[in-house]
Write an enzyme that holds these catalytic residues in place. Structure first.
Site, mmCIF file in Angstrom:
data_model
loop_
_atom_site.group_PDB
_atom_site.id
_atom_site.type_symbol
_atom_site.label_atom_id
_atom_site.label_comp_id
_atom_site.label_asym_id
_atom_site.label_seq_id
_atom_site.Cartn_x
_atom_site.Cartn_y
_atom_site.Cartn_z
ATOM 1 N N SER A 16 0.834 -1.201 0.000
ATOM 2 C CA SER A 16 0.000 0.000 0.000
ATOM 3 C C SER A 16 0.868 1.249 0.000
ATOM 4 O O SER A 16 2.104 1.174 0.128
ATOM 5 C CB SER A 16 -0.895 0.014 1.242
ATOM 6 O OG SER A 16 -0.079 0.163 2.391
ATOM 7 N N MET A 17 0.224 2.378 -0.138
ATOM 8 C CA MET A 17 0.925 3.646 0.051
ATOM 9 C C MET A 17 1.435 3.702 1.496
ATOM 10 O O MET A 17 0.848 3.087 2.391
ATOM 11 C CB MET A 17 -0.024 4.815 -0.231
ATOM 12 C CG MET A 17 -0.502 4.848 -1.681
ATOM 13 S SD MET A 17 -1.918 5.926 -1.934
ATOM 14 C CE MET A 17 -1.119 7.519 -2.049
ATOM 15 N N THR A 22 9.128 2.874 -1.922
ATOM 16 C CA THR A 22 10.150 3.669 -2.602
ATOM 17 C C THR A 22 11.448 3.684 -1.798
ATOM 18 O O THR A 22 12.539 3.620 -2.365
ATOM 19 C CB THR A 22 9.637 5.103 -2.844
ATOM 20 O OG1 THR A 22 8.468 5.026 -3.663
ATOM 21 C CG2 THR A 22 10.688 5.947 -3.550
ATOM 22 N N GLU A 91 6.698 3.891 -9.173
ATOM 23 C CA GLU A 91 5.312 4.220 -9.507
ATOM 24 C C GLU A 91 4.805 3.404 -10.693
ATOM 25 O O GLU A 91 4.152 3.924 -11.606
ATOM 26 C CB GLU A 91 5.168 5.718 -9.771
ATOM 27 C CG GLU A 91 5.586 6.558 -8.561
ATOM 28 C CD GLU A 91 5.106 7.988 -8.632
ATOM 29 O OE1 GLU A 91 4.109 8.286 -7.962
ATOM 30 O OE2 GLU A 91 5.728 8.791 -9.351
ATOM 31 N N CYS A 147 -2.086 0.755 9.784
ATOM 32 C CA CYS A 147 -3.433 1.305 9.643
ATOM 33 C C CYS A 147 -3.588 2.548 10.512
ATOM 34 O O CYS A 147 -3.315 2.507 11.715
ATOM 35 C CB CYS A 147 -4.462 0.250 10.024
ATOM 36 S SG CYS A 147 -6.157 0.865 9.935
ATOM 37 N N CYS A 188 -10.729 -1.709 8.320
ATOM 38 C CA CYS A 188 -10.971 -0.264 8.416
ATOM 39 C C CYS A 188 -11.107 0.401 7.050
ATOM 40 O O CYS A 188 -11.469 1.580 6.971
ATOM 41 C CB CYS A 188 -9.841 0.405 9.202
ATOM 42 S SG CYS A 188 -9.681 -0.196 10.898
HETATM 43 ZN ZN LIG Z 1 -7.415 -0.961 10.739
#
Ligand SMILES: [Zn+2]
EC number: 2.7.1.21
Length: 194
Positions: A16-17, A22, A91, A147, A188
């Site tokens: 994920s971001m 990177t 990217e 998260c 979430c």
């Molecule tokens: Zn969460």
């Protein structure tokens, strides 16, 4: 980590971001440079700006990269390459499927190809061409962020528009809207479908 080999290969750094992709790409590039290997770096021509760009991590490290066309990256990559041992591409999720062919050709040519990009859209669906790259790669490393809601490992990209979870049908680019992203876990992560 990698076997000593005379043939090239593809390695994918995904997640994920905010998962440090990177930063990990730059760590691998720096380690190769310390060993005396030459590196060529490429990034997509977002906003149609060509020329050179920098690949930078949130941690502040950066390298120079050649900007190439997302739809047809191979010609510009070919022009820019001059016998480098290692190719780094950041990217990757902004490229078309032509990036898969480009990476395959570079690896077939004996190069180590390191590709970084997020593997999921804000909808939580596969973000092409990452799934295809992961399939043809020799090595895949998938990283998690944390998260922002519950502190557990996060693998999803939460898109917020004016502070609210984006709708499934929202366009990728919303002109004039205040939007942001944060990393969230499966529980979430919210995609509005009403
Ligand atoms: Zn969460």
């Amino acid at each position: 980590m990698h076997a000593i080999t005379n043939s090239g290969w593809v390695e994918v750094v995904t997640g994920s971001m905010f998962s440090g992709k990177t930063e990990e790409l730059l760590r691998r590039v720096r380690r190769a440079e310390i060993a005396g290997q030459s590196v060529a770096a490429f990034s997509p021509a977002l906003d149609d700006r060509f020329g050179s760009a920098t690949i930078g991590s949130h941690a502040g490290q950066q390298i120079e990269a050649t900007v190439v066309d997302q739809e047809e990256p191979e010609p510009a990559m070919h022009d820019a390459l001059n016998g480098e041992d290692v190719v780094a591409i950041d990217e990757a999720n902004f490229f078309s499927g032509a990036l898969v062919d480009a990476c395959e050709a570079l690896a077939a040519d004996g190069r180590r190809v390191i590709v970084s990009g997020t593997d999921q859209t804000f909808r939580g669906e596969p973000f092409h061409p990452l799934p295809d790259l992961m399939a043809v790669a020799e090595y895949v490393d998938k990283y998690q962020a944390i998260c922002t809601q519950c502190g557990e490992p996060a693998s999803r990209n939460q898109r917020l528009i004016e502070g609210e979870p984006a709708h499934y049908d929202d366009p990728t680019v919303m002109v004039g809207a205040e939007e942001s992203y944060e990393a969230r876990c499966r529980s979430c992560h919210v995609v509005r479908r009403d």
